[in-house]
Design a protein around this motif. Structure first.
Motif, short mmCIF file in Angstrom:
data_model
loop_
_atom_site.label_atom_id
_atom_site.label_comp_id
_atom_site.label_asym_id
_atom_site.label_seq_id
_atom_site.Cartn_x
_atom_site.Cartn_y
_atom_site.Cartn_z
N THR A 126 -2.21 -32.01 42.32
CA THR A 126 -2.99 -30.79 42.15
C THR A 126 -2.44 -29.89 41.06
O THR A 126 -3.16 -29.02 40.56
N LEU A 127 -1.19 -30.09 40.67
CA LEU A 127 -0.61 -29.27 39.60
C LEU A 127 -0.79 -29.90 38.22
O LEU A 127 -0.34 -29.34 37.22
N ALA A 128 -1.45 -31.05 38.14
CA ALA A 128 -1.68 -31.72 36.87
C ALA A 128 -2.67 -30.91 36.05
O ALA A 128 -3.72 -30.51 36.54
N LEU B 64 -1.82 -32.46 52.84
CA LEU B 64 -0.86 -31.36 52.99
C LEU B 64 -0.30 -30.96 51.63
O LEU B 64 -0.25 -29.77 51.29
N GLY B 65 0.10 -31.94 50.83
CA GLY B 65 0.61 -31.65 49.50
C GLY B 65 -0.44 -31.02 48.60
O GLY B 65 -0.14 -30.12 47.82
N ALA B 66 -1.68 -31.49 48.70
CA ALA B 66 -2.76 -30.92 47.89
C ALA B 66 -3.01 -29.46 48.26
O ALA B 66 -3.23 -28.62 47.37
N LEU B 67 -2.96 -29.16 49.55
CA LEU B 67 -3.13 -27.76 49.97
C LEU B 67 -2.00 -26.89 49.44
O LEU B 67 -2.24 -25.77 48.97
N ALA C 10 -0.10 -23.15 45.10
CA ALA C 10 0.87 -22.90 44.03
C ALA C 10 0.24 -22.89 42.65
O ALA C 10 0.82 -22.36 41.71
N ARG C 11 -0.94 -23.47 42.50
CA ARG C 11 -1.57 -23.60 41.17
C ARG C 11 -1.79 -22.26 40.48
O ARG C 11 -1.47 -22.13 39.30
N ALA D 108 1.56 -21.07 39.15
CA ALA D 108 2.01 -21.84 37.99
C ALA D 108 1.23 -21.42 36.74
O ALA D 108 1.79 -21.35 35.65
N ARG D 109 -0.04 -21.13 36.90
CA ARG D 109 -0.86 -20.71 35.76
C ARG D 109 -0.41 -19.35 35.25
O ARG D 109 -0.33 -19.12 34.05
N VAL D 110 -0.11 -18.41 36.15
CA VAL D 110 0.36 -17.09 35.75
C VAL D 110 1.69 -17.21 35.02
O VAL D 110 1.90 -16.59 33.98
N ARG D 111 2.59 -18.04 35.54
CA ARG D 111 3.89 -18.20 34.91
C ARG D 111 3.76 -18.80 33.51
O ARG D 111 4.42 -18.36 32.59
#
Length: 179
Positions: free
Chosen positions: A105-107, A155-158, A163-164, A167-170
């Motif tokens: 999901t963070l890709a 669970l990891g996708a949630l 977190a997405r 990560a985008r703000v950072r």
């Protein structure tokens, strides 16, 4: 706790340590292919190594002499938290699949994340197919393991979806600091 985990899966920790090597060598190319930070590539590769070692390595230090091709497809159900905590090897498998779902999901873009997430969802089925095709590893094909893998990916996708935005703000702040 450690002896309980090592007793149930003696090849997991050595296999996970060995998976650090390809994760360290290939994290940047994988991160570029995903259009994500190299850390996402590292986490994805390490999660894949964890899945492989937790699900496909023989439970003992030797291959079994033989085995029948059999796949148990009945009886898959949701496992409660108490059941996962009582059997540490279940928690390890769930965590390994959750790491893959998180990295998927963070890709990069949403389209890439969706494509990698589809691959992550297919991973438990691929593991079951390998277990069925290679009975010598001594790990039976089981629908419960597929269900557990799907739960871990979900669970990891949630967690990744939560977190997405962070990560985008950072990454946006880092880009503004460079300019």
């Amino acid at each position: 706790m450690i002896s309980a985990v090592l007793g149930g899966m003696p090849m997991f920790w050595p296999g996970l340590l060995l998976s650090l090597v390809p994760a360290a060598l290939l994290n940047r190319p994988v991160g570029r292919a995903l259009r994500a930070h190299w850390v996402v590539g590292f986490v994805l590769l390490l999660g894949l190594g964890g899945v492989l070692t937790a699900t496909l390595l023989p439970e003992a230090f030797q291959l079994s002499a033989g085995g029948a091709r059999h796949c148990e497809v009945a009886g898959a159900r949701h496992r409660g938290l108490h059941e996962v905590l009582a059997a540490p090897h279940l928690g390890i498998k769930l965590a390994a699949f959750a790491v893959v779902g998180l990295a998927a999901t963070l890709a990069g873009s949403r389209r890439r994340a969706a494509a990698v997430l589809v691959g992550a969802v297919a991973l438990p089925f691929a593991v079951a197919a390998v277990r069925y095709a290679v009975p010598a590893i001594g790990r039976p094909c089981d629908a419960q393991d597929v269900w557990d893998g799907l739960q871990g990916v979900a669970l990891g996708a949630l967690l990744g979806l939560a977190a997405r935005p962070l990560a985008r703000v950072r990454s946006g702040l880092r880009a503004r600091m460079r300019a």
